[in-house]
Design an enzyme around this catalytic site. Structure first.
Site, short mmCIF file in Angstrom:
data_model
loop_
_atom_site.label_atom_id
_atom_site.label_comp_id
_atom_site.label_asym_id
_atom_site.label_seq_id
_atom_site.Cartn_x
_atom_site.Cartn_y
_atom_site.Cartn_z
N LYS A 1 -6.01 7.02 9.33
CA LYS A 1 -5.10 5.89 9.18
C LYS A 1 -5.71 4.95 8.13
O LYS A 1 -6.92 4.75 8.12
CB LYS A 1 -5.05 5.18 10.54
CG LYS A 1 -4.02 4.11 10.64
CD LYS A 1 -4.08 3.51 12.05
CE LYS A 1 -3.76 2.05 12.06
NZ LYS A 1 -2.48 1.64 11.63
N LYS B 1 -7.95 -1.74 6.21
CA LYS B 1 -8.84 -2.53 5.35
C LYS B 1 -10.28 -2.41 5.84
O LYS B 1 -11.20 -2.38 5.04
CB LYS B 1 -8.40 -4.00 5.36
CG LYS B 1 -7.17 -4.20 4.51
CD LYS B 1 -6.93 -5.68 4.24
CE LYS B 1 -5.47 -5.92 3.95
NZ LYS B 1 -4.76 -6.67 4.96
N CYS C 1 -5.46 -3.30 21.25
CA CYS C 1 -4.40 -2.62 20.51
C CYS C 1 -4.99 -1.43 19.76
O CYS C 1 -5.89 -1.61 18.93
CB CYS C 1 -3.72 -3.58 19.52
SG CYS C 1 -2.60 -2.70 18.42
N CYS D 1 0.94 -6.26 15.69
CA CYS D 1 2.22 -5.56 15.89
C CYS D 1 3.38 -6.54 15.95
O CYS D 1 4.52 -6.13 15.96
CB CYS D 1 2.24 -4.76 17.19
SG CYS D 1 0.97 -3.52 17.37
N HIS E 1 0.86 -1.19 0.00
CA HIS E 1 0.00 0.00 0.00
C HIS E 1 0.88 1.23 0.00
O HIS E 1 2.11 1.11 0.12
CB HIS E 1 -1.01 -0.03 1.15
CG HIS E 1 -0.43 0.02 2.52
ND1 HIS E 1 0.17 1.14 3.04
CD2 HIS E 1 -0.35 -0.93 3.48
CE1 HIS E 1 0.58 0.88 4.25
NE2 HIS E 1 0.28 -0.37 4.55
N CYS F 1 0.47 -8.85 20.80
CA CYS F 1 -0.38 -8.37 19.70
C CYS F 1 0.19 -8.93 18.41
O CYS F 1 1.32 -8.61 18.04
CB CYS F 1 -0.42 -6.84 19.63
SG CYS F 1 -1.29 -6.30 18.15
N HIS G 1 3.86 1.73 2.39
CA HIS G 1 5.10 0.97 2.19
C HIS G 1 6.09 1.72 1.30
O HIS G 1 7.30 1.52 1.41
CB HIS G 1 4.81 -0.38 1.53
CG HIS G 1 4.12 -1.36 2.42
ND1 HIS G 1 3.02 -2.06 2.04
CD2 HIS G 1 4.38 -1.73 3.70
CE1 HIS G 1 2.62 -2.84 3.03
NE2 HIS G 1 3.44 -2.66 4.05
N HIS H 1 -4.49 -1.95 15.88
CA HIS H 1 -5.18 -3.04 15.17
C HIS H 1 -6.60 -3.27 15.67
O HIS H 1 -7.32 -4.11 15.13
CB HIS H 1 -4.33 -4.32 15.24
CG HIS H 1 -3.01 -4.14 14.58
ND1 HIS H 1 -1.87 -3.80 15.28
CD2 HIS H 1 -2.67 -4.18 13.27
CE1 HIS H 1 -0.87 -3.67 14.42
NE2 HIS H 1 -1.33 -3.88 13.21
#
Ligand code: MSP
Length: 472
Positions: A293, A296, A143, A127, A18, A124, A21, A146
């Site tokens: 942020k 998905k 988390c 992470c 994405h 997690c 990256h 996430h």
């Protein structure tokens, strides 16, 4: 020639690339190209992180064999890196046999600082991180990145005795021997270092099989971060080869979310092996999509291929290197991207090249290929040396706009009309030489475009047949 070594974080192979990256790659690539341009010999690592629970779970969910799954994903990432026009010289997959063998040697070298103990606490998987009780309480057991409850673990693990290295590490960070950029992150890391307990560095195979086996203990696999962080030196051949020409790294590029692993666990491992610490850790901010942020579940993940396919790789690099701040979080929106493309790349740079080349060709101006390094300005070098790439890009862009203004002010077409040949030649030659100077500074940032511009003005001036940045 001085030897320099640049590294990028290796992405997890649990999903597709994405736009976030791309940050590591673009920033590290600018750095590597700039160092090469200023006369250094550069090695530049890239690769993929392929072990750990997160990847094993994803393959499981999809009902595919994990090795096949990572083989597929690794291909997608390698193509993506190529598409970004990244000038890496060394590539590692953490499932490469030679990497696994070298990581096991690294483990053996750390033996004196490793002990076996019970871990009872939180983890997690998103992470890939052991969570302290303090953090668990602060985040109410969920988390924040996430949005999933932390998992309770009760298992026997190997630990790295961080306490063996804390003092040396604190001194290295405080003194700037291992420089952390930006500076405000350094304070966060020093605080975190004080609070950090010894680090769990393995998982029982009963819990996780997908990892590098711990040497001499088939009941455990290595914690994915020990395996992944080691890539920076296994790719140079460590410990089988002498890496002293290249290590310590000149700069390691990572996102702010993973700075803690690079600024605490990684240097502790290096100290444990008797190796020097990286000279600089450059920690960049996050790319947000429409202020949020990317995730998905929100459905706002931006596919970099779509962005690149729209206006080409240099438009992508331009946006990410100039409008995404090097150190802070910044936003990607299609509108901002399109505006930057049309108003800046097409109008400022594209038009400048087109009209100057047309004027110069029409009036018989000839220039040798004169884009050498001595042309880099001290202001530009100062910003690049401080890894302030977005500011360096702003600085170069002011010069692009300044050249457009000079053409408007000096009106070479009027000099031609009035037959002022000598003045005209002087004016156009000076403009072209200044554009070539700017072009040298653009070359680490948008290398493809910079090459095209250099070829337009080399020898016979040939104005581009199609615009450098065609408008929609
Ligand atoms: N596998 C680890 C890194 C191991 S390095 C020894 C990892 N992988 S990742 O795929 O989650 O992230 C790879 C890199 O991409 C990290 O530097 C991370 O900060 C960066 N980014 C991931 N999402 C990002 C944004 N939205 N914005 C900017 N960078 C982001 O962590």
């Amino acid at each position: 020639m001085t030897k320099k070594y640049i590294t990028t974080a290796i992405p997890y192979m649990n999903g597709n690339p994405h736009i976030g990256h791309a940050m590591d790659y673009c920033l590290a690539d600018v750095c590597a190209r700039y160092l090469a341009l200023t006369g250094n010999e550069v090695r530049f690592q890239a690769g993929t992180d392929e072990h750990g629970s997160k990847i094993a779970q994803k393959a499981d969910e999809l009902g595919v064999e994990v090795q096949n799954f990572v083989d597929e994903k690794a291909k997608t990432f390698k193509d993506f890196i190529a598409k970004l026009n990244v000038s890496y010289t060394d590539y590692v997959r953490t499932t490469d046999e030679w990497h696994e063998r070298r990581v096991q040697e690294i483990w053996r070298k750390l033996k004196d600082h490793i002990y076996l103990a019970k871990y009872e606490g939180w983890y997690c998987t998103g992470c890939e991180r052991f969570i302290t009780d303090k953090e668990y309480a602060e985040n109410d057991g969920i988390c924040p990145d996430h949005l999933k409850p932390y998992e309770k673990l009760k298992e026997e693990n190997y630990y790295l005795r961080l306490s063996d290295f804390k003092d040396d590490l604190r001194k290295a960070i405080e003194s700037g021997e291992m420089l952390i950029l930006p500076d405000f992150r350094k304070k966060e890391i020093l605080k975190l270092l004080e609070e950090s307990p010894d680090v769990s560095i393995s998982r029982p195979v009963t819990q996780l099989k997908w990892g590098v086996p711990v040497p001499d203990d088939p009941s455990q696999v290595m914690y994915v971060w020990v395996d992944a962080l080691s890539n920076y030196i296994t790719v140079l051949g460590y410990p089988e080869e002498d890496i002293s020409d290249w290590w310590p790294a000149t700069a390691q590029f990572v996102g702010k979310d993973i700075l803690r692993f690079h600024a605490i666990i990684w240097p502790a491992m290096l100290l444990g092996m008797g190796l020097s610490l990286p000279k600089v850790l450059v920690s960049h901010g996050m790319v947000l999509a429409d202020g949020q942020k990317m995730s998905k579940s929100i459905g706002n993940v931006v596919d970099p291929n779509e962005v690149i396919d729209k206006h080409g790789i240099d438009a992508f690099r331009y946006y990410f290197l100039r409008h995404i701040d090097t150190f802070d979080d910044s936003d990607f929106t299609w509108t901002k991207f399109e505006d930057a493309y049309n108003n800046e790349l097409a109008n400022d740079l594209g038009n400048l090249v087109q009209r100057l080349a047309t004027l110069a060709a029409k009036n018989g101006i000839k220039i040798g290929n004169d884009t050498n390094v001595s042309k880099l300005s001290p202001e530009y070098c100062e910003l690049m040396d401080k890894f302030e790439f977005s500011k360096a890009f702003d600085y170069v862009w002011e010069k692009v706009q300044g050249l457009n203004k000079r053409i408007d002010d000096e009106k070479p077409w009027e000099l031609a009309k009035n037959g002022e040949t000598e003045k005209l030649e002087k004016c156009l030659t000076s403009l072209v030489l200044d554009l070539l100077q700017v072009n040298a500074e653009l070359s680490p940032l948008i290398p493809g475009t910079s090459e095209k511009i250099a070829s337009v003005f080399a020898g016979e001036i040939n104005p581009p047949k199609t615009p450098l940045f065609p408008k929609n």
